[in-house]
Scaffold this motif. Structure first.
Motif, PDB file in Angstrom:
ATOM      1  N   GLY C  15     -17.424 -62.390 -16.601  1.00  0.00           N
ATOM      2  CA  GLY C  15     -16.330 -61.655 -16.809  1.00  0.00           C
ATOM      3  C   GLY C  15     -16.814 -60.247 -17.470  1.00  0.00           C
ATOM      4  N   LEU C  16     -17.804 -59.929 -17.500  1.00  0.00           N
ATOM      5  CA  LEU C  16     -18.195 -58.579 -18.349  1.00  0.00           C
ATOM      6  C   LEU C  16     -17.857 -57.278 -17.531  1.00  0.00           C
ATOM      7  CD1 LEU C  16     -21.438 -59.457 -20.371  1.00  0.00           C
ATOM      8  CD2 LEU C  16     -19.332 -59.111 -21.158  1.00  0.00           C
ATOM      9  N   THR C  17     -17.681 -57.707 -16.445  1.00  0.00           N
ATOM     10  CA  THR C  17     -17.032 -56.421 -15.509  1.00  0.00           C
ATOM     11  C   THR C  17     -15.714 -56.220 -15.642  1.00  0.00           C
ATOM     12  OG1 THR C  17     -17.451 -57.664 -13.397  1.00  0.00           O
ATOM     13  CG2 THR C  17     -19.131 -56.448 -14.212  1.00  0.00           C
ATOM     14  N   THR C  18     -15.029 -57.323 -15.884  1.00  0.00           N
ATOM     15  CA  THR C  18     -13.724 -56.997 -15.944  1.00  0.00           C
ATOM     16  C   THR C  18     -12.820 -55.842 -16.862  1.00  0.00           C
ATOM     17  OG1 THR C  18     -11.729 -58.509 -15.769  1.00  0.00           O
ATOM     18  CG2 THR C  18     -12.725 -58.421 -17.926  1.00  0.00           C
ATOM     19  N   ASP C  19     -11.455 -55.496 -16.587  1.00  0.00           N
ATOM     20  CA  ASP C  19     -11.123 -54.554 -17.542  1.00  0.00           C
ATOM     21  C   ASP C  19     -10.637 -55.508 -18.759  1.00  0.00           C
ATOM     22  OD1 ASP C  19     -10.622 -52.202 -15.895  1.00  0.00           O
ATOM     23  OD2 ASP C  19      -9.409 -53.393 -14.729  1.00  0.00           O
ATOM     24  N   VAL C  20     -10.799 -54.693 -19.833  1.00  0.00           N
ATOM     25  CA  VAL C  20     -10.771 -55.468 -21.325  1.00  0.00           C
ATOM     26  C   VAL C  20      -9.356 -55.704 -21.437  1.00  0.00           C
ATOM     27  CG1 VAL C  20     -10.150 -53.166 -22.413  1.00  0.00           C
ATOM     28  CG2 VAL C  20     -11.492 -54.930 -23.452  1.00  0.00           C
ATOM     29  N   TYR C  21      -8.376 -55.156 -20.853  1.00  0.00           N
ATOM     30  CA  TYR C  21      -7.241 -55.617 -21.253  1.00  0.00           C
ATOM     31  C   TYR C  21      -6.904 -57.140 -20.894  1.00  0.00           C
ATOM     32  CZ  TYR C  21      -6.440 -53.388 -16.672  1.00  0.00           C
ATOM     33  OH  TYR C  21      -6.532 -52.833 -15.498  1.00  0.00           O
ATOM     34  N   PHE C  22      -7.322 -57.594 -19.916  1.00  0.00           N
ATOM     35  CA  PHE C  22      -7.206 -58.935 -19.858  1.00  0.00           C
ATOM     36  C   PHE C  22      -7.610 -59.943 -20.732  1.00  0.00           C
ATOM     37  CE2 PHE C  22      -7.303 -57.257 -15.131  1.00  0.00           C
ATOM     38  CZ  PHE C  22      -6.021 -57.621 -14.911  1.00  0.00           C
ATOM     39  N   LEU C  23      -8.492 -59.423 -21.368  1.00  0.00           N
ATOM     40  CA  LEU C  23      -8.854 -60.435 -22.526  1.00  0.00           C
ATOM     41  C   LEU C  23      -7.472 -60.371 -23.748  1.00  0.00           C
ATOM     42  CD1 LEU C  23     -12.515 -59.625 -23.302  1.00  0.00           C
ATOM     43  CD2 LEU C  23     -11.598 -61.423 -21.907  1.00  0.00           C
ATOM     44  N   ARG C  24      -7.293 -59.163 -23.861  1.00  0.00           N
ATOM     45  CA  ARG C  24      -6.107 -58.983 -24.698  1.00  0.00           C
ATOM     46  C   ARG C  24      -4.787 -59.751 -24.204  1.00  0.00           C
ATOM     47  NH1 ARG C  24      -5.798 -53.359 -25.214  1.00  0.00           N
ATOM     48  NH2 ARG C  24      -7.569 -53.705 -26.604  1.00  0.00           N
ATOM     49  N   THR C  25      -4.549 -59.640 -23.099  1.00  0.00           N
ATOM     50  CA  THR C  25      -3.320 -60.324 -22.160  1.00  0.00           C
ATOM     51  C   THR C  25      -3.521 -61.890 -22.785  1.00  0.00           C
ATOM     52  OG1 THR C  25      -3.356 -58.745 -20.575  1.00  0.00           O
ATOM     53  CG2 THR C  25      -2.332 -60.564 -20.051  1.00  0.00           C
ATOM     54  N   GLU C  97      -9.187 -60.845 -12.162  1.00  0.00           N
ATOM     55  CA  GLU C  97      -8.599 -59.898 -11.449  1.00  0.00           C
ATOM     56  C   GLU C  97      -9.274 -58.854 -11.093  1.00  0.00           C
ATOM     57  OE1 GLU C  97      -4.462 -59.180 -12.413  1.00  0.00           O
ATOM     58  OE2 GLU C  97      -4.585 -57.163 -11.390  1.00  0.00           O
ATOM     59  N   THR C  98      -9.876 -57.787 -12.065  1.00  0.00           N
ATOM     60  CA  THR C  98     -10.665 -56.808 -11.671  1.00  0.00           C
ATOM     61  C   THR C  98     -11.643 -57.089 -10.598  1.00  0.00           C
ATOM     62  OG1 THR C  98     -10.119 -56.042 -13.870  1.00  0.00           O
ATOM     63  CG2 THR C  98     -11.924 -54.845 -12.694  1.00  0.00           C
ATOM     64  N   THR C  99     -12.486 -58.044 -10.838  1.00  0.00           N
ATOM     65  CA  THR C  99     -13.867 -58.468 -10.285  1.00  0.00           C
ATOM     66  C   THR C  99     -13.379 -58.715  -8.757  1.00  0.00           C
ATOM     67  OG1 THR C  99     -14.600 -59.289 -12.485  1.00  0.00           O
ATOM     68  CG2 THR C  99     -16.024 -59.624 -10.439  1.00  0.00           C
ATOM     69  N   GLY C 102     -12.365 -55.571  -6.729  1.00  0.00           N
ATOM     70  CA  GLY C 102     -13.496 -54.758  -6.392  1.00  0.00           C
ATOM     71  C   GLY C 102     -14.452 -55.426  -5.548  1.00  0.00           C
TER      72      GLY C 102
ATOM     73  N   ARG D 132     -11.577 -51.940 -10.475  1.00  0.00           N
ATOM     74  CA  ARG D 132     -10.874 -52.697  -9.647  1.00  0.00           C
ATOM     75  C   ARG D 132     -10.793 -52.358  -8.256  1.00  0.00           C
ATOM     76  NH1 ARG D 132      -5.362 -54.424 -10.814  1.00  0.00           N
ATOM     77  NH2 ARG D 132      -6.520 -54.572 -12.640  1.00  0.00           N
ATOM     78  N   HIS D 133     -11.678 -51.160  -8.087  1.00  0.00           N
ATOM     79  CA  HIS D 133     -11.577 -50.722  -6.621  1.00  0.00           C
ATOM     80  C   HIS D 133     -13.040 -50.500  -6.225  1.00  0.00           C
ATOM     81  CE1 HIS D 133      -7.666 -49.577  -7.040  1.00  0.00           C
ATOM     82  NE2 HIS D 133      -7.636 -48.590  -7.934  1.00  0.00           N
ATOM     83  N   VAL D 134     -14.132 -51.222  -6.919  1.00  0.00           N
ATOM     84  CA  VAL D 134     -15.558 -51.006  -6.368  1.00  0.00           C
ATOM     85  C   VAL D 134     -15.925 -52.573  -6.949  1.00  0.00           C
ATOM     86  CG1 VAL D 134     -15.822 -48.759  -6.859  1.00  0.00           C
ATOM     87  CG2 VAL D 134     -16.502 -50.121  -8.497  1.00  0.00           C
ATOM     88  N   HIS D 135     -16.960 -52.822  -6.120  1.00  0.00           N
ATOM     89  CA  HIS D 135     -17.962 -54.001  -6.222  1.00  0.00           C
ATOM     90  C   HIS D 135     -18.313 -54.114  -7.950  1.00  0.00           C
ATOM     91  CE1 HIS D 135     -20.828 -57.171  -6.127  1.00  0.00           C
ATOM     92  NE2 HIS D 135     -20.282 -57.582  -4.868  1.00  0.00           N
ATOM     93  N   SER D 155     -12.209 -48.768 -18.833  1.00  0.00           N
ATOM     94  CA  SER D 155     -11.660 -49.991 -19.000  1.00  0.00           C
ATOM     95  C   SER D 155     -12.437 -51.176 -18.882  1.00  0.00           C
ATOM     96  CB  SER D 155     -10.304 -49.959 -18.208  1.00  0.00           C
ATOM     97  OG  SER D 155     -10.649 -49.966 -16.822  1.00  0.00           O
ATOM     98  N   CYS D 156     -13.742 -51.064 -18.315  1.00  0.00           N
ATOM     99  CA  CYS D 156     -14.424 -52.159 -17.978  1.00  0.00           C
ATOM    100  C   CYS D 156     -15.462 -52.552 -19.202  1.00  0.00           C
ATOM    101  CB  CYS D 156     -15.302 -51.637 -16.651  1.00  0.00           C
ATOM    102  SG  CYS D 156     -16.923 -52.773 -16.464  1.00  0.00           S
ATOM    103  N   ILE D 157     -15.540 -53.651 -19.621  1.00  0.00           N
ATOM    104  CA  ILE D 157     -16.040 -53.883 -20.808  1.00  0.00           C
ATOM    105  C   ILE D 157     -17.608 -53.483 -20.761  1.00  0.00           C
ATOM    106  CG2 ILE D 157     -16.754 -56.051 -22.285  1.00  0.00           C
ATOM    107  CD1 ILE D 157     -14.632 -57.538 -20.788  1.00  0.00           C
TER     108      ILE D 157
END
Ligand SMILES: [Zn+2]
Ligand SMILES: [Zn+2]
Ligand SMILES: [Zn+2]
Ligand SMILES: [Zn+2]
Ligand SMILES: [Zn+2]
Ligand SMILES: [Zn+2]
Ligand SMILES: [Zn+2]
Ligand SMILES: [Zn+2]
Ligand SMILES: [Zn+2]
Ligand SMILES: [Zn+2]
Ligand SMILES: [Zn+2]
Ligand SMILES: [Zn+2]
Lengths: 330, 330, 330, 330, 330, 330
Positions: C15-25, C97-99, C102, D132-135, D155-157
């Motif tokens: 999950g390191l390539t996710t957007d950080v806000y999902f952790l906060r969520t 979600e982000t991953t 993408g 969210r739009h790229v691999h 936004s990506c960690i």
């Protein structure tokens, strides 16, 4: 000493209008003993059109021992079609390359424009009026090409002669301007013209076209064949509305048989419009005279029986079912 | 009996290339005793350009008792400028209207295109290569007009003669094709050409242009003046990239003095591009030969001292400060 | 310490390539005791295309207790089609979600471009050459997507491996440049390649393409499978004329079986043109590598059995008959 | 066994993402004893942009005995500028050509788009939202490039980590949807966030954006840092009118210090418009993520001290004053 | 019982042309005891233009206890400028919203078009001829607006009366058609008109315009003030060439003082062209009559001292320095 | 003394809105004893449309001894169709030419726009809302024309009266703004409206449209007939997405019978889009009110039994099979 710059027939036949490098080419090939190689050369156009110019090409090559295939004058071609194939000793026609291509390019360009006009006219007649827009040396060449393309007549005397037709046209604005009244000219014209001549009078010099037409029709009392509309662009040119109105008002005055002939900057779409509005025939000038030449290229395709080609071209002959044998080796 | 359709000098001078209606006009005016009215006629163009054709017009009117004003050959005009004014008896020039206008229209059209090319070339030289795209009767007329417009040379023998310059051009693809190798031709050419002749060799016939150029340069060992690039459109034409590469690789091989001459479908914007890339001179054909004639109109502006005009035109003379008196009444 | 910036498989899976806000969520929802709500989320694209990326998404969600429906890799979709539906505890997939989006966006974008190329090629083969235009971390992802979209081969070693095909391609310009002659390389290549390998040689490095092709064909004496044309844009690129000429001249020299492979800035319409001219197969790079990702959106459609939607969206599931059940709750 | 298709760092460093033909090339050159030729290779782009990717390239070539010149990350280049020059044994970097070019192409493409956004933002902050739009394998590569291009945050960690900044972003729509009210989430978020954290709340999930913003501002009682507008396209997107109204109504309610952050399909011209209307910062996704890679080419320019080039290219090095020596021979 | 459908002054003043929902609105507000709330309403346009209609609005609100600010008739405004501000009890003007906005929209639309014509005319005079293109009930409203916009005269009797000018225009085609000759009408017109009346005669009914103009000028022997050109579109309309020719030929015949008045489908660019060609004044119809109304909006900006606004609008008053206090509370 | 500038019925019937030159024309013709010539005049339009205005024309000519043929109100015509033919003494209708043409031009223009809207609506209802965009004197004329063109209702009280329908419309934003909440107004409205009245509430004043719609629907508890969407352009206007979402969310809350009525800058293509998205009826304002008048021309075609026409027109009557005899000589 020379007064005009156009080439005479002798100059053309003697190769003076060729590009100078063909002389140098023959010198070099002679030194290499290659000038008399048997070659096959093909001529092809760069865009589609109507083929004219062959008669002059054949005249130019008269007396040379060459085998010639060609398509007929008046036939259509598309890009890269073989239109002429020449077989023989290279030295027998090398210096005429420039001359041959020029003859074909100009005549085919003019004939192609005339054919487009013919298609817009349908069954109606049109006259080529373009002599005043090209050098007099080629005016008859142009009008002959236009006749092959579809023109029903030509106004240039020599052109008509060469095409075997009677030259035609109407008395110009200058006659009216000198006499000061269209009627004076019309009546004298009627008086001196032979009975079987079609009297057509130009009616836009001084007065409203419709008013003048009715005035002339009444004066000629049944002998007026047609009127010509040539309203200048400064006055909005000839419009479909004017043609409709002219027809209606002539009819209303009892001149149903008087024809309407139009001229002035005509092109295919405008001809269609005016034809639907009631115009009976057309005079076309610059659409034909300003047509671009259709550039032609001559490629050596065989040398002593071997297919050759420069980069960008396919070696060997390109067949065209429309080719006919015109001349055999003697 | 006639073989070519172009008009001879005699036919032109005798009025056979005029529109037939001028004969009829004179007949009518004669009957009305108006043929000898003193008129002033003015000729004006329909769009801007460079004026050429006057020399032929003057030759045509030689011996007539006319007063003639005109602008000079090579001068520019705009739409509706008076370019020639003729004063005299109408019967003395009436039948030449068609002929005069045609001479001016064709020559001015070609000169105008040549001037546009000249502006793109700047100080660099260009050669008119268009003879193969027009009827041979007018090829010298066109190339003379091109020289007045700015061409530095002409390839048509008669044109060069009439313009008082040496005809130029390079040995064509057909020589290479018959010999089978560019080098064979180049060496023989070098051998037979006079020492002061500029040796220019066409290098796109068989091999990569750069490879061939270096091969020829080495073989001619310092005597190569320039190479000509004429890559066919099937191979992408001559590109700015090719010119840059040719220059760089010739330089690298020690041939910094070898010039690059380009040809093939050139037009002003492409010339600018290739010039920036390093091209030294240019051969231009169809941009000049396919230029539309610049249509000219002759209007009667005075009749026996009275200002006249047809509908759409302004009566009386239109002054132009560029006009110079060319000929007085005798 | 880190040298490359691309994410490793572990980083992605963790999950390191996710957007950080999902952790906060998840933190907030945990505090609200809502993180384990049962939700149904749907993924839909923003424009039409070809679906690729599912395999990676399933790998990512492996081991989670989720019910998953999806359309198949290689299937087409239109805007707003549901392509994946996920049912389960929100906390089980929220951070991916982000991953997930993408993975789908990139692969579907590339596959869609490849499908357009395939449609232009018809039955002919094309190779994906785009590896040099994308970051190496995703080069195999791109080429795998291209193969699903229709590419017959891939030049990137890892991509070929992942797609279960043999990697292919031809010896590049650099080899010729170092050796100084195409023939030296061709002969050594022929010598060391296994007998069943298809020898394809790049022929535009030094000489005219046609001349070089014939030289190589003669040298390989029947063992040349094909030549590759890759003429640079500075030289006008590969033209239809060059392909036709190459075919004709190879045939004339007796090499009718030698194939023509083309590359260099190809796109669907150019492929159609070159294919008609005789090209046998194609190498395509930037048309595929530069294809925009197809943006995907994930919407929560049900929360604990209740249809929900934000403003602008319709609450509840959107059915798609192409959906198939991929995984059930365990 | 493999689950994801992206290449690992080891696979990249070991050359598995290269085009297969480089292996074959080295085999042939080895046989010819040319693999160790000393060459100079130059890399140049096909269009203008911002240079990023050098750090990865240097990591890849670590340990090789090469002399390397390059321009700096973040610098601008134009078409055909030399951006990297490598000198050394060909065998030392041949197989990395594909990999190097790919690293530069992707990163420079993304950085160039980010720079365009930065120019539209002026002094205002923007966040890259495109993960969210790229691999996922390249999400950190992209966001790092965006930061070099001008993004103030990511936004990506992992991207934030690599760029040495704190990752940022706002709680997404899904949190609101699960909780059923924006206020519930906002209050809990406020409760658990550290005192120095900037609280930004997304206000377009359920209610009118302005009404929701004021509701949240009142509830957070002075602790709300900003609101985010992300109105979906189905509702007309974020308009300049909405931003102006939001500002006016927040001010009227006494919340002059609350910032307005906008997102949703932003591109440079829209950013300028919204900025003038009062927006304080921006979230940008697909404008950056969908930017085309900037294709790079590597040319061998010298072989053992001799300038070389394939057809279409200029032999020898192309100087660029921006180049700096990065690494010397060991 | 009613024959015409236009509203009478009484119907307008009594609110019968309002939208029905304002009655219902007042009923509801009355029930809520809100009908007499003190409000401030502002009116603003949707695009730029010239303000006309205020006089009628003030007449409509006469006797109400309202404070009114407004810009002046004839002043320009841009989009969203406050053009009128009304303060008072809502019930005092609520039902007039529709009526007020309609008065302003129509008049401002027509005045704006007239101003554009005025700018094209420069110092020259133009007459509004558009009465025949709009319903007679608003013909005087339109022509009054046109005069404020810049028209020098109006042809509609009532409009001239309301604008305090003498109505003008020329005898129409129908008079000529009934009499059968333009001269018959011209002479009788001259005979019965008062000595100080400007005699302008329409000259395109039957004959060539220039011929007819000279005929009339001669017949009126110094008393002809001007001629009017109105050539129908079927005949190419009025062209710049016709105007130039008319001027030149009138001058040549000694009628330098006769003015040229043109009409027929005129619009700003055509007016500029004809003005340069020599036209002295202009008649303009449909360019003014077909001008779109400039839609106006009335927004409640304050209610009992509190700034309000619906979604999409900014609460509170919008200042405009051009506003002047027109009326105070009594 | 006069307060409004629109013409009263008496002024119109007494010829005060005519062009002044018709009075002068009759004076002249009287002097020439031609005013009572029997003429046939025909009226034709300049472009296609829907015919409205005849009723007013007949009222105007009431009591005159004229024979009148016309097509019916609501029928379509094309350019140059005869729509009215009047036979009688010229003096009996001469001064009404301006008035008649204006009546037809305005009404036919509005009806034509309404017909285009009707074609976009299909079976669905639309209301003409345009009264606020035109002068109140013609608001009822416009709305009557709109009803003939296809409008199902009109909001202007007088217009509805004249069209024999009940005026309709919804409570405006100003009511909500004064009350401060949509619900307060909705409940009072529901309380005072008669049981059979269709309650439609405007829902975009303060809150999200969907949220407000559901709030109102719940409060009115089954008595809400429909909601109206009129989202301002500053907020993106009414979109298809909003209509779909409104329908879905109303349905989900159990309000399947509540209709959706939309307004705000609607034109035919937008109506089609919103109709497909689920809108039930439409309010159209400026598309109808801003429609250009359809200019009409009256030509004298016969004078005392003789066909006449000015230049540009065809003499004699133009038949139209749709003409019906409306009135005979008395
Ligand atoms: Zn004429
Ligand atoms: Zn002509
Ligand atoms: Zn060539
Ligand atoms: Zn040429
Ligand atoms: Zn290549
Ligand atoms: Zn590539
Ligand atoms: Zn949103
Ligand atoms: Zn996005
Ligand atoms: Zn008229
Ligand atoms: Zn009009
Ligand atoms: Zn609204
Ligand atoms: Zn409206």
């Amino acid at each position: 000493d020379r007064k005009l710059f156009s080439a005479t027939h002798d100059e053309i036949v003697n190769g003076l209008t060729t590009d100078v490098y063909f002389l140098r080419t023959l010198d070099i090939l002679n030194e290499l003993e290659l000038a008399d190689a048997e070659v096959i050369a093909e001529i092809f156009p760069r865009k589609p059109g109507i083929f004219v110019g062959l008669e002059e090409v054949l005249a130019l090559l008269e007396g040379k021992n060459l085998e010639i295939d060609a398509i007929s004058e008046g036939e259509s071609f598309v890009e890269k079609d073989t239109v002429i194939r020449i077989k023989g000793k290279y030295s027998d026609f090398a210096i005429f390359e420039t001359t041959i291509l020029g003859m074909l390019a100009s005549s085919s360009g003019w004939a192609t424009a005339a054919r487009e006009i013919k298609e817009a006219c349908g069954d109606k007649f049109f006259l080529c009026f373009g002599a005043r827009h090209v050098h007099p040396a080629v005016a008859p060449v142009m009008e002959r090409a236009a006749v092959i393309g579809g023109a029903g007549g030509a106004s240039c005397i020599l052109a008509a002669l060469l095409s075997g037709i009677k030259p035609s046209g109407t008395v110009p604005h200058s006659a009216m301007l000198i006499a000061g009244d269209t009627l004076t000219i019309s009546q004298k014209y009627d008086e001196i013209a032979s009975p079987d001549h079609n009297r057509i009078v130009l009616v836009d010099t001084f007065k409203d076209e419709v008013e003048e037409a009715i005035r002339v029709a009444k004066a000629l009392d049944g002998k007026l064949y047609g009127i010509r509309l040539d309203t200048p662009s400064e006055r909005g040119g000839v419009t479909a509305g004017l043609v409709k109105e002219m027809r209606a008002k002539l009819d209303l005055e009892g001149f149903k048989e008087v024809k309407i002939f139009v001229s002035g900057g005509l092109y295919p779409d405008k001809i269609k419009l005016l034809s639907e509005a009631g115009a009976d025939s057309f005079g076309v000038g610059s659409y034909i005279s300003a047509a671009s030449p259709i550039d032609m290229t001559m490629d050596i395709k065989m040398v002593n029986g071997k297919a050759v080609a420069k980069r960008g071209r396919i070696p060997g002959m390109v067949d065209n079912p429309k080719l006919k044998r015109i001349r055999n080796f003697k």
